[in-house]
Enzyme design. Structure first.
Site, PDB file in Angstrom:
ATOM      1  N   SER A   1       1.039  -1.136   0.051  1.00 44.93           N
ATOM      2  CA  SER A   1       0.075   0.249   0.144  1.00 44.93           C
ATOM      3  C   SER A   1       0.817   1.445   0.254  1.00 44.93           C
ATOM      4  O   SER A   1       2.182   0.868   0.707  1.00 44.93           O
ATOM      5  CB  SER A   1      -0.589  -0.085   0.951  1.00 44.93           C
ATOM      6  OG  SER A   1      -1.539   0.869   1.360  1.00 44.93           O
TER       7      SER A   1
ATOM      8  N   TYR B   1      -2.118  -0.773  11.021  1.00 46.70           N
ATOM      9  CA  TYR B   1      -2.546  -1.180   9.725  1.00 46.70           C
ATOM     10  C   TYR B   1      -0.815  -1.173   8.894  1.00 46.70           C
ATOM     11  O   TYR B   1      -0.448  -1.353   7.427  1.00 46.70           O
ATOM     12  CB  TYR B   1      -3.055  -0.770   8.855  1.00 46.70           C
ATOM     13  CG  TYR B   1      -3.663  -0.904   6.646  1.00 46.70           C
ATOM     14  CD1 TYR B   1      -3.865  -2.320   6.642  1.00 46.70           C
ATOM     15  CD2 TYR B   1      -3.384  -0.505   6.137  1.00 46.70           C
ATOM     16  CE1 TYR B   1      -4.249  -2.411   5.530  1.00 46.70           C
ATOM     17  CE2 TYR B   1      -3.448  -0.105   5.202  1.00 46.70           C
ATOM     18  CZ  TYR B   1      -3.850  -1.509   4.934  1.00 46.70           C
ATOM     19  OH  TYR B   1      -4.398  -2.164   3.343  1.00 46.70           O
TER      20      TYR B   1
END
Ligand code: NAD
Ligand code: MG
Length: 333
Positions: free
Chosen positions: A225, A238
């Site tokens: 990401s 995360y």
């Protein structure tokens, strides 16, 4: 006279070499012509290709279903056209029911691969749609539901995929857990552990189990990401797992490159998937999701399918240890 004769001989020779060059180029040009018979799609403006914010405020219980989203995400169901790029390959994709995993599953099947997908039992409805699409592409689709936080399940998942597909040469480790927490003080040890188990331990267990089956030419693809390099304040747990993903891609690429196994990753930006509407984003950021990117909107999973295909395709056989970004012009891969 003599000069004229010389000139004409030179002209003849140059004419001859030109026609020899044409003859040599002929089959190549001919081949190119026969490959360009696919109708050219019209130019499409990426800023208006898909719905733009404001999006409707919406919330689903985790892990969320793609069919319940408004607008329903595009995974290439109607648009992805294959051309045999992964013919005969056997792929296992975690989180293959929805989002990027679903887009990759559809594209891989249409490129000629047999595909096993893992997902959670609560996502059976989404998974059924993907399996039907894999079968409609004329490929074998295998459903392997279960929770990746369990090491024994990860080992069984790989064993079942190998047995049912008759081998394995593409592993897409894509499943992840993302929940927003305003403050580190709101984040319980149980939640932190949940994120770590899903996003860091599961790929470790899956890759270890898969490795004995992966022959030279096989590929491992992780979904990282932009959070790996530009972490948001409310994604403390995360974001660090995505930094870990980017790091394992680079490390394993060095370890496995000499064995002929390539390891790469994809780093999406804001993409319209169930993860975001089931606790992954605040309602405030969801309604304007991706609006601040240069393309002015959230991305759709279909827009990343080609990257997952490229990384598995032998055409990209020198791409190893790379993270390919897809974030609308913002963020670093
Ligand atoms: P998604 O909700 O469609 O996919 C995530 C999948 O993870 C789920 O479908 C679920 O099957 C799976 N999963 C979660 N916990 C699991 C568990 N314990 N056991 C088995 N499966 C489990 O969302 P997505 O956005 O397509 O996510 C795919 C990947 O993309 C993730 O790695 C995510 O971190 C990454 N990503 C998403 C975005 C985005 O904006 N959507 C941005 C960057 C990266
Ligand atoms: Mg899902």
């Amino acid at each position: 006279m003599k000069k004229d004769a010389q000139l004409s001989r030179r002209q003849v020779l140059s004419g001859l070499s030109a026609s020899l060059a044409m003859a040599a180029a002929g089959p190549v040009l001919g081949a190119a012509a026969s490959h360009s018979t696919v109708p050219t799609p019209p130019l499409s403006d990426p800023t208006t290709a898909y719905p733009k914010p404001p999006y409707k405020s919406q919330k689903q219980p985790w892990p969320g279903l793609t069919s319940q989203m408004d607008p329903v995400p595009d995974h290439g169901e109607k648009s992805y056209k294959g051309s045999g790029r992964l013919k005969g390959r056997k792929a296992l994709i975690t989180g293959g029911d929805s989002g990027m995993g679903r887009a990759a599953a559809i594209a891989y099947a249409r490129e000629g691969a047999d595909v096993a997908i893992n997902y959670l039992p609560a996502e059976e409805a989404d998974a059924k749609e993907v399996l039907a699409l894999i079968k409609a592409a004329g490929q074998k689709g295998v459903a392997l539901p279960g929770d990746l936080r369990d090491e024994a399940f990860c080992q069984k998942l790989v064993a079942d995929a190998v047995r049912q597909l008759g081998g394995l040469d593409i592993l897409v480790s894509n499943a992840a857990r993302q929940q927003t927490h305003e403050s580190i003080l709101d984040l319980t040890t149980e939640q932190f552990d949940w994120t770590m188990k899903t996003n860091i331990y599961a790929p470790f267990w899956l890759i270890k189990a898969a490795l004995p089956h992966l022959k030279p030419g096989s590929t491992i693809i992780g979904t990282s990401s932009v959070q790996a390099t530009e972490p948001s304040a409310n994604l403390y747990d995360y974001a660090q797992t995505k930094a870990a993903t980017t790091s394992f891609v680079r490390s394993l690429a060095k370890q496995l490159g000499p064995k002929g196994i390539r390891v790469n990753g994809v780093a999406p930006g804001p993409i319209w998937t169930p993860l975001q509407v089931s606790g992954g984003a605040t309602q405030e950021s969801l309604v304007k999701f991706g609006g601040d990117t240069p393309l002015g909107r959230a991305g759709q999973p279909a827009e990343l399918a080609g990257i997952y295909v490229l990384l598995a395709d032998p055409l990209a056989s020198y791409a190893n240890g790379q993270i390919y970004g897809s974030a609308g012009g913002d963020g670093l891969p």
